[in-house]
Design a protein around this motif. Sequence first.
Motif, short mmCIF file in Angstrom:
data_model
loop_
_atom_site.label_atom_id
_atom_site.label_comp_id
_atom_site.label_asym_id
_atom_site.label_seq_id
_atom_site.Cartn_x
_atom_site.Cartn_y
_atom_site.Cartn_z
N LEU A 308 123.43 68.87 96.73
CA LEU A 308 122.32 69.77 96.41
C LEU A 308 121.26 69.77 97.50
N ALA A 309 121.55 69.13 98.64
CA ALA A 309 120.58 69.10 99.73
C ALA A 309 120.41 70.47 100.37
N SER A 310 121.48 71.26 100.41
CA SER A 310 121.39 72.58 101.03
C SER A 310 120.42 73.51 100.30
N PRO A 311 120.53 73.72 98.97
CA PRO A 311 119.53 74.56 98.30
C PRO A 311 118.13 73.95 98.31
N ALA A 312 118.04 72.61 98.27
CA ALA A 312 116.72 71.99 98.35
C ALA A 312 116.07 72.28 99.69
N LEU A 313 116.85 72.24 100.76
CA LEU A 313 116.31 72.52 102.09
C LEU A 313 115.88 73.98 102.21
N MET A 314 116.68 74.89 101.65
CA MET A 314 116.38 76.32 101.80
C MET A 314 115.25 76.77 100.89
N LEU A 315 115.24 76.33 99.64
CA LEU A 315 114.27 76.85 98.67
C LEU A 315 112.95 76.10 98.69
N GLU A 316 112.97 74.82 99.02
CA GLU A 316 111.74 74.04 99.08
C GLU A 316 111.19 73.93 100.49
N LYS A 317 111.90 74.52 101.45
CA LYS A 317 111.48 74.48 102.86
C LYS A 317 111.27 73.04 103.32
N GLN A 318 112.23 72.18 102.97
CA GLN A 318 112.16 70.77 103.30
C GLN A 318 112.84 70.51 104.63
N ILE A 320 115.47 67.84 106.84
CA ILE A 320 116.81 67.33 106.52
C ILE A 320 116.72 66.06 105.69
N LYS A 321 115.91 65.11 106.11
CA LYS A 321 115.81 63.83 105.41
C LYS A 321 115.28 64.01 103.99
N LYS A 322 114.22 64.80 103.83
CA LYS A 322 113.65 65.01 102.50
C LYS A 322 114.61 65.79 101.60
N ALA A 323 115.36 66.72 102.17
CA ALA A 323 116.32 67.47 101.37
C ALA A 323 117.43 66.55 100.85
N MET A 324 117.88 65.63 101.67
CA MET A 324 118.89 64.68 101.21
C MET A 324 118.33 63.76 100.13
N GLY A 325 117.08 63.36 100.29
CA GLY A 325 116.44 62.54 99.25
C GLY A 325 116.28 63.30 97.94
N ARG A 326 115.92 64.58 98.03
CA ARG A 326 115.79 65.39 96.81
C ARG A 326 117.14 65.53 96.10
N SER A 327 118.20 65.74 96.88
CA SER A 327 119.53 65.87 96.28
C SER A 327 119.94 64.57 95.59
N ALA A 328 119.70 63.44 96.25
CA ALA A 328 120.06 62.15 95.64
C ALA A 328 119.30 61.93 94.34
N LYS A 329 118.05 62.35 94.28
CA LYS A 329 117.25 62.18 93.07
C LYS A 329 117.76 63.08 91.95
N LEU A 330 118.11 64.32 92.27
CA LEU A 330 118.58 65.25 91.25
C LEU A 330 119.97 64.91 90.72
N VAL A 331 120.80 64.33 91.57
CA VAL A 331 122.17 64.00 91.18
C VAL A 331 122.24 62.69 90.41
N ARG A 332 121.24 61.83 90.59
CA ARG A 332 121.29 60.49 89.99
C ARG A 332 121.50 60.58 88.47
#
Length: 448
Positions: A308-318, A320-332
């Motif tokens: 989910l890092a790809s949509p987090a990066l595109m929609l939240e304008k994050q 790379i590192k923050k987008a990967m962190g957001r994906s890890a948090k949402l998938v947990r």
Amino acid sequence: MNDTPGWASPGSAPSDGQKPDASGPAEPADRPGPAQPADQPGHAPQGSGPNWSKEQPPPAQWSAPGNPAGPGQAPPPPPPGPGWGTQPPGGPAGYGGYAGPGGPAGYGGWGSGWGGPPPAAKPGVIPLRPLGVGEILDGAVSTMRTYWRTVLGISLTVAVLTEVIAVLFQGLVLGDSSTDALNDPSATLSELSRAMGDAMLNSTVVFVISLVGTVIATALLTTVTSRAVLGKSVTIGEAWRDARSQIVKLFGLICLLLLITAGIVTVGTLPGVLVTVAGSTGAGVALTVLGVIGAGIVALWLMIRFSLASPALMLEKQGIKKAMGRSAKLVRGTWWRIFGIQLLATIIANVVASIIVIPFTFLAAASSGDGITGWLNSGGPSLGWTFLIISGIGAVIGSTITFPITAGVTVLLYIDQRIRREALDLELARVAGVQGQGPTAPGATPGS
């Protein structure tokens, strides 16, 4: 009983002229009392008042609504009509029962006729609430069907550009290369090495070109799908302007994930390779197989964790590192669910692509010089222009259909996880202008 809208019984609101805890409505002021019979001297007979009809039922049949059953009479059935529902088990006679199971008197019996809270708002392709698997897949297909001009325009443009580049590179640069030595038992070591190098170069070039096309299509289709959730259309130009600032970051994210995967596989297979080179062939092969299996499991776990890092990066304008962190948090905590949905979407996309690509591949082989029999016997295609063009047309059609499915499912999974964890549905409803609907609407049952 309180006077909150939706909980008070019909006809017993405090504005009726009685207290909320009264057992029945107030009786007419000029009705004769029980201690004043109609034939008593000095009193008017029953029914002689100015507001009373001359035809009145016998006194024994009168009873207040709170006690409708007279002596020796069965209680009347609850009045029909919308809003009353069925009488709950164990409720008293009268107005449909007040004390149903699961709540105090005045509350438990009313829920059976109302049908639950109002449905969630659906301004776009999905309802604004936690989604099921079918709703996620249907949302991706509905986006493609509803906004087909934009979606298919993006997918077709990207697929044509990438396939033209791949065909030209294969025909002009790799046209002289041959992999026939891989199927020749008498080939020398140098011929095998050259054939393997050509095959790896061909696969690598096609993979990189496809990767670039996938990145661009994913970036543009992420914007389209996010707008489709709100019921808003977007043109190709608007999608490009919104996504172009993040495309380089998205490409870096995908390359980083591929490097991580390659590193994990390398670490897993390296001990077995070293043992094989040292001379222990059997132990080396066994260790290599175990390393590949273990590395594959770890790589798969990481790919889903960062899916989910790809949509987090595109929609939240994050970044790379923050987008990967957001994906890890949402998938947990929901790794298996996301893995299952992604796997199902991948299978569907590949099946659809295969249905389209395989006939074009056989048609390309039949149109080439060697025919289908020669193509099957050689173990691979010859990079002739006829074969490349016809098979390229099939690849374009397949990519045009599969790009929206894979990108749409990923974006909707991201939105679904944010709805479940961060109540994103409230913000989406506000942006779409549909406040006051769904489970959060005024008067809806709390906790429903």
